[in-house]
Design a protein around this motif. Structure first.
Motif, mmCIF file in Angstrom:
data_model
loop_
_atom_site.group_PDB
_atom_site.id
_atom_site.type_symbol
_atom_site.label_atom_id
_atom_site.label_comp_id
_atom_site.label_asym_id
_atom_site.label_seq_id
_atom_site.Cartn_x
_atom_site.Cartn_y
_atom_site.Cartn_z
ATOM 1 N N UNK A 45 -48.204 8.563 -27.906
ATOM 2 C CA UNK A 45 -48.625 7.966 -28.594
ATOM 3 C C UNK A 45 -47.412 6.949 -29.109
ATOM 4 N N UNK A 46 -46.515 7.568 -29.795
ATOM 5 C CA UNK A 46 -44.941 7.095 -30.367
ATOM 6 C C UNK A 46 -43.575 7.622 -29.756
ATOM 7 N N UNK A 47 -43.977 8.230 -28.634
ATOM 8 C CA UNK A 47 -43.507 9.921 -27.534
ATOM 9 C C UNK A 47 -43.327 9.227 -26.804
ATOM 10 N N UNK A 56 -48.783 -0.426 -24.791
ATOM 11 C CA UNK A 56 -49.949 0.253 -25.454
ATOM 12 C C UNK A 56 -50.055 0.529 -26.514
ATOM 13 N N UNK A 57 -48.345 0.311 -27.588
ATOM 14 C CA UNK A 57 -48.748 0.825 -28.586
ATOM 15 C C UNK A 57 -48.553 -0.010 -29.317
ATOM 16 N N UNK A 58 -48.955 -1.145 -29.391
ATOM 17 C CA UNK A 58 -49.814 -2.187 -30.065
ATOM 18 C C UNK A 58 -50.601 -1.863 -30.468
ATOM 19 N N UNK A 59 -51.663 -2.535 -31.412
ATOM 20 C CA UNK A 59 -52.887 -2.152 -31.370
ATOM 21 C C UNK A 59 -53.818 -2.842 -31.266
ATOM 22 N N UNK A 60 -54.772 -1.944 -30.076
ATOM 23 C CA UNK A 60 -56.052 -2.340 -30.076
ATOM 24 C C UNK A 60 -57.414 -2.520 -30.818
ATOM 25 N N UNK A 110 -67.846 -2.093 -34.034
ATOM 26 C CA UNK A 110 -66.214 -2.126 -32.949
ATOM 27 C C UNK A 110 -65.639 -0.174 -32.938
ATOM 28 N N UNK A 111 -65.016 -0.129 -32.670
ATOM 29 C CA UNK A 111 -64.847 1.355 -32.158
ATOM 30 C C UNK A 111 -63.560 1.291 -32.774
ATOM 31 N N UNK A 112 -63.018 1.891 -33.605
ATOM 32 C CA UNK A 112 -62.143 1.854 -34.309
ATOM 33 C C UNK A 112 -61.237 3.167 -34.067
ATOM 34 N N UNK A 113 -59.797 2.631 -32.861
ATOM 35 C CA UNK A 113 -59.422 4.176 -32.212
ATOM 36 C C UNK A 113 -58.074 3.296 -31.957
ATOM 37 N N UNK A 114 -56.845 4.342 -31.430
ATOM 38 C CA UNK A 114 -55.864 3.294 -30.432
ATOM 39 C C UNK A 114 -56.366 3.381 -28.614
ATOM 40 N N UNK A 115 -55.001 2.464 -28.344
ATOM 41 C CA UNK A 115 -55.750 2.768 -26.879
ATOM 42 C C UNK A 115 -55.203 4.097 -26.436
ATOM 43 N N UNK A 116 -54.180 5.190 -26.371
ATOM 44 C CA UNK A 116 -54.156 6.179 -25.856
ATOM 45 C C UNK A 116 -55.518 7.482 -26.378
ATOM 46 N N UNK A 117 -56.179 6.755 -27.046
ATOM 47 C CA UNK A 117 -57.365 7.891 -27.439
ATOM 48 C C UNK A 117 -58.957 7.413 -25.910
#
Length: 463
Positions: A45-47, A56-60, A110-117
């Motif tokens: 996510x960060x690297x 992709x790094x923004x909240x979803x 709602x499903x709370x998760x970053x896009x990368x998940x």
């Protein structure tokens, strides 16, 4: 059984490939990036530098529509997301005591998760599909077409390694993909593109809650805003959350928000920002900015009908929506499922292309239009710094009333989670009466009055 070629390995491409394979077809996915999402969430996510997916790094926001599809069609993906740290939150949990359940409330989660998940869970499942081939690091460079076809008929894709024939090509390359350029080179008539600028710029910063604190405050964490700026908090997986500020792209204070100290001062001026930043969370990123966003509808048809056969778009390739309503992933998953369910119906034909477009107009376009109207109101308010009266006041009152009235909140949530169109949910006589009574009790109500006034804002920015 059809053989499907998918251009792009983001959420829309991964979901299309996985759902298509599970509906009994073979599929090849082509992605320019050299690797797929793994299970090292923070590193990825960060690297991971992903110039083709700047969002992709923004909240979803994974709305109830996305959660419902995953639970019904891809339960193993949903279970993997929960294992990786995603959390559920029912919209009616805004209230200390959830109101009595009604049919359909199960769709308001709602499903709370970053896009990368989500990407990691989809990629893990796709790697286990025997009918799927993932070609990472092999970007598509062009399209194979049938000579002399009118409209142009796509028969495969080309990469640096050669040509790959298929029964259907799915464009999941996003708004920055090259498909429109390749179709033009093949002599295709141009698609009809509808574009609406939003005039909004976003600034977000990621944080992790302190050890032992699994959740932040139950409320407030909704979007709040005044006449020229707004703030939202996005809880995510594994104790992470993002604070986001948004202003007009012409706002003179915009550049200063990139400074972390300035950003935090400004965020604390809004109730959600203050509530979460006061928890002592650890910053995990700098201030991440994005702007120049628009709402874009790209229809591969003109007044003569489909401009291309053998190729259909999903995700941002057909409808890119500004993130204020969080609709993008849900609409992409809907389109992916539609492809998987219908691809056996002569996928290379003009009729298939026409049917896919007709479905998109019925199913996706109304939500695109709703996004355009909502963003237009926000953009105008931020540009003029004036909170309009009349209809705008009534709409704002509906949203504010929902924070106190469970029945109005339920109606708002049904729209938010794409379960019911706004023209039906908000036209309900009972809902209208509740909002009217709420307004009558507040004759001095001013919409969008949350947050600092302009003088205080500029003082916060200046430090």
């Amino acid at each position: 059984m059809a053989h499907v070629l998918v251009i792009g390995g983001g959420v829309g491409g991964l979901a299309t490939a996985l759902l298509t394979a599970r509906h009994g077809h073979t599929v090849e996915l082509f992605e320019r990036d050299t690797r797929a999402p793994g299970t090292s969430l923070d590193r990825d996510f960060f690297g991971w530098q992903r110039p083709g997916v700047p969002q992709a790094i923004q909240p979803h926001a994974l709305l109830g529509a996305a959660r419902t599809l995953l639970r019904d069609e891809l339960p193993d993906v949903y279970a993997e997301m929960l294992r990786l740290g995603a959390r559920e939150r029912h919209e009616l949990d805004w209230f200390a005591v959830r109101p009595p359940a009604q049919p359909g409330d199960e769709r308001l989660v709602m499903l709370l998760a970053r896009r990368i998940v989500l990407e990691s869970a989809l990629a893990t499942a796709l790697r286990g599909e025997p009918g799927a081939v993932l070609r990472h690091g092999e970007p598509v460079t062009g399209l194979m077409t049938e000579p002399g076809s009118d409209p142009v008929r796509v028969t495969g894709v080309a990469t640096q390694h050669g040509g790959y024939p298929g029964d259907l090509v799915v464009d999941a390359g996003g708004r920055r993909g090259g498909v429109e350029r390749w179709l033009a080179a093949a002599g295709c008539r141009p698609p009809v593109v509808e574009r609406h600028r939003t005039g909004l710029a976003y600034f977000c910063r990621w944080y992790r809650l302190p050890d032992g604190m699994e959740e932040g405050p139950r409320r407030p964490w909704t979007v709040t805003g005044g006449a020229f700026a707004g703030c939202a908090v996005f809880p995510a997986d594994n104790r992470l959350f993002a604070v986001t500020l948004f202003v007009h792209t012409r706002d003179s204070t915009r550049a200063a928000l990139r400074d972390p100290e300035v950003f935090e001062r400004a965020a604390r001026a809004f109730p959600p920002g203050a509530a979460w930043l006061d928890l002592g969370a650890e910053p995990l990123s700098g201030v991440l900015a994005t702007a120049g966003l628009d709402n874009r509808w790209s229809a591969p048809v003109d007044d003569r009908g489909p401009v291309v056969a053998g190729l259909v778009p999903v995700g941002d390739a057909i409808t890119h929506t500004n993130p204020t309503l969080g609709q993008g992933i849900s609409l992409a998953l809907w389109a992916a499922l539609r492809v998987a369910r219908t691809v056996r119906r002569d996928p290379g034909s003009v009729r298939f292309a026409a049917d896919h477009h007709a479905w998109a107009v019925r199913t996706l376009k109304p939500w695109f239009d709703f996004q355009v109207v909502a963003d237009g109101a926000i953009g105008e308010r931020f540009a003029t710094r004036v909170a309009r009266t009349g209809t705008a006041r009534e709409v704002a009152a509906l949203f504010d009333c929902a924070l106190e009235d469970p029945e109005v909140m339920r109606a708002r949530a049904r729209v938010r989670h794409l379960a019911e169109p706004p023209e039906r949910a908000y036209a309900d006589p009972g809902i209208r009466a509740r909002v009217a009574r709420w307004l009558e009790a507040r004759p001095d109500y001013v919409p969008n009055a949350v947050g600092p006034d302009r003088a205080r804002w500029e003082k916060l920015i200046a430090g």
